[in-house]
Design an enzyme around this catalytic site. Structure first.
Site, short mmCIF file in Angstrom:
data_model
loop_
_atom_site.label_atom_id
_atom_site.label_comp_id
_atom_site.label_asym_id
_atom_site.label_seq_id
_atom_site.Cartn_x
_atom_site.Cartn_y
_atom_site.Cartn_z
N GLN A 1 -37.41 5.70 68.98
CA GLN A 1 -36.43 6.65 68.44
C GLN A 1 -36.75 8.04 68.97
OE1 GLN A 1 -36.57 8.06 64.28
NE2 GLN A 1 -34.52 7.20 64.08
N LYS B 1 -29.45 6.53 64.15
CA LYS B 1 -29.83 6.55 62.73
C LYS B 1 -29.35 7.89 62.17
CE LYS B 1 -32.18 5.75 58.92
NZ LYS B 1 -33.38 6.51 58.72
N HIS C 1 -28.58 6.33 56.32
CA HIS C 1 -29.23 6.65 55.04
C HIS C 1 -28.16 7.36 54.20
CE1 HIS C 1 -32.67 8.93 52.78
NE2 HIS C 1 -31.92 8.21 51.98
N GLY D 1 -31.39 3.39 52.07
CA GLY D 1 -31.61 4.27 50.93
C GLY D 1 -31.80 3.53 49.64
N CYS E 1 -33.24 13.03 60.28
CA CYS E 1 -34.51 13.53 59.73
C CYS E 1 -34.31 14.90 59.07
CB CYS E 1 -35.54 13.63 60.85
SG CYS E 1 -37.12 14.27 60.27
N ALA F 1 -37.27 1.04 53.85
CA ALA F 1 -38.35 1.93 54.29
C ALA F 1 -39.44 2.00 53.22
CB ALA F 1 -37.81 3.30 54.65
N ARG F 2 -39.27 2.90 52.24
CA ARG F 2 -40.35 3.11 51.26
C ARG F 2 -40.70 1.84 50.50
NH1 ARG F 2 -37.72 7.99 48.18
NH2 ARG F 2 -35.95 6.62 48.61
C1 LIG Z 1 -42.84 7.68 55.48
C2 LIG Z 1 -41.44 7.64 56.03
C3 LIG Z 1 -41.24 7.76 57.39
C4 LIG Z 1 -39.95 7.72 57.93
N1 LIG Z 1 -39.78 7.84 59.27
C5 LIG Z 1 -38.54 7.77 59.79
C6 LIG Z 1 -38.34 7.85 61.20
O1 LIG Z 1 -39.28 8.01 61.98
N2 LIG Z 1 -37.08 7.74 61.66
C7 LIG Z 1 -36.00 7.58 60.82
O2 LIG Z 1 -34.87 7.48 61.31
N3 LIG Z 1 -36.16 7.52 59.50
C8 LIG Z 1 -37.38 7.60 58.97
N4 LIG Z 1 -37.54 7.53 57.61
C9 LIG Z 1 -36.35 7.38 56.75
C10 LIG Z 1 -36.07 5.92 56.45
O3 LIG Z 1 -35.70 5.23 57.60
C11 LIG Z 1 -34.98 5.71 55.38
O4 LIG Z 1 -33.71 6.02 55.90
C12 LIG Z 1 -35.20 6.53 54.11
O5 LIG Z 1 -36.57 6.52 53.75
C13 LIG Z 1 -34.38 5.97 52.94
O6 LIG Z 1 -34.68 4.64 52.72
P1 LIG Z 1 -35.72 4.11 51.57
O7 LIG Z 1 -35.16 4.57 50.26
O8 LIG Z 1 -35.71 2.62 51.78
O9 LIG Z 1 -37.05 4.75 51.84
C14 LIG Z 1 -38.82 7.57 57.06
C15 LIG Z 1 -39.05 7.46 55.69
C16 LIG Z 1 -40.33 7.49 55.16
C17 LIG Z 1 -40.50 7.37 53.68
#
Ligand SMILES: Cc1cc2nc3c(=O)[nH]c(=O)nc-3n(C[C@H](O)[C@H](O)[C@H](O)COP(=O)(O)O)c2cc1C
Length: 273
Positions: free
Chosen positions: A29, A97, A125, A155, A58, A178-179
């Site tokens: 990415q 993304k 997201h 999300g 981001c 993600a989380r």
């Molecule tokens: C620790 C962490 C690192 C992340 N790194 C990226 C990243 O490098 N690129 C990206 O597009 N999103 C990144 N995200 C966002 C996630 O892809 C996701 O869209 C966002 O956390 C919401 O989803 P969740 O509620 O399942 O965490 C990151 C999120 C977290 C918590």
């Protein structure tokens, strides 16, 4: 996620973030705000990697301040120019993304741009950039999209039940976790089982232990022992969530600098609980 600028400057820190090209199903990415810079990075990267993703979501201040990541959504004409240029330079799969918008929901417009410019897949997201991680993800907001290309909802998906509801409410092709997967790598299989068979099981202590050990040994292989020990500590909270005495155990674990001791402590803690 690597900076296009950092990559072009041949920064060692950026290079370290890149996955091994032999790894399967891994996207690189990239983030940036200059269409030319992003394209030059994509040109080189897509000789080695089959899948390039653009970060347009981001919310981190340092990134957004420069108009990159979620900052791209402040000016949708520039966003279109970036996507158009990248499409010409990415040789393999090109995905984006993104989020619902900068500080309001503009997902229909954003989606139209992505479809018109020939993006292969999109990951959304369902919060605005301004929201960062506050409020609730709005899965329903994607129901208006015509899903002309594979579209994935992101999300607040922390359980198989969340995944099912997010799919139903958004009408998307898939979900992104993600989380919820931090320290719970079995969540992906649980989601798959739930969607396919309507049921799933919790991992046994043995399975948690095996996951942890595999995770740790992959980290050691990838980053060396010292960095692996630091890195695994970010996941300990996830691995021990809801277990009795987990907080005290985590505090103890943070002090450990030796791999074998770390493994033994984890094993003993799980066996005890
Ligand atoms: C620790 C962490 C690192 C992340 N790194 C990226 C990243 O490098 N690129 C990206 O597009 N999103 C990144 N995200 C966002 C996630 O892809 C996701 O869209 C966002 O956390 C919401 O989803 P969740 O509620 O399942 O965490 C990151 C999120 C977290 C918590």
């Amino acid at each position: 996620m690597v900076s296009a600028k950092g990559f072009l400057m041949n920064s060692e820190k950026t290079r370290e973030l890149l996955p091994s090209p032999e790894e399967k199903n891994v996207a690189v990415q990239i983030f940036g705000s200059d269409p030319e810079e992003l394209s030059r990075a994509a040109d080189v990267l897509s000789d080695e990697y089959p899948w390039i993703d653009l970060n347009a979501g981001c919310p981190v201040r340092k990134v957004v301040k420069k108009g990159a990541g979620g900052g791209l959504l402040r000016d949708l004409d520039l966003f279109r120019a970036v996507v158009k240029e990248l499409r010409k330079h990415v040789k393999g799969k090109f995905t984006v993304k993104t989020r619902l918008g900068w500080n309001e929901n503009q997902i229909s417009k954003i989606y139209e741009i992505l479809v018109e410019e020939g993006v292969d897949e999109v990951f959304i997201h369902t919060r605005t950039v301004a929201q960062a991680f506050t409020g609730k993800a709005d899965w329903k907001s994607l129901s208006v999209l015509d899903k002309k290309i594979p579209t994935f909802v992101s999300g607040d998906i922390f359980s198989p039940e969340d995944a099912k509801r997010a799919l139903e409410e958004s009408g998307c092709h898939g979900v992104l976790v993600a989380r919820g997967a931090i320290g719970r790598p079995w969540l992906f299989k649980q989601i798959k089982d739930f969607l396919e068979r309507g049921k799933y099981s919790e991992p046994s202590t043995d399975e948690i232990l095996r996951s942890f050990e595999m995770h740790l040994s992959l980290l050691v292989e990838d980053k060396g022992e010292e960095k692996a020990i630091k890195e695994i500590k970010k996941f300990v909270a996830g691995y021990t969530k809801n277990l009795k005495g987990a907080r005290r155990f985590r505090d103890e674990m943070m002090k450990i600098k030796n791999l074998q001791t770390l493994k033994e402590m984890f094993y003993n803690f799980l066996r005890e609980v």
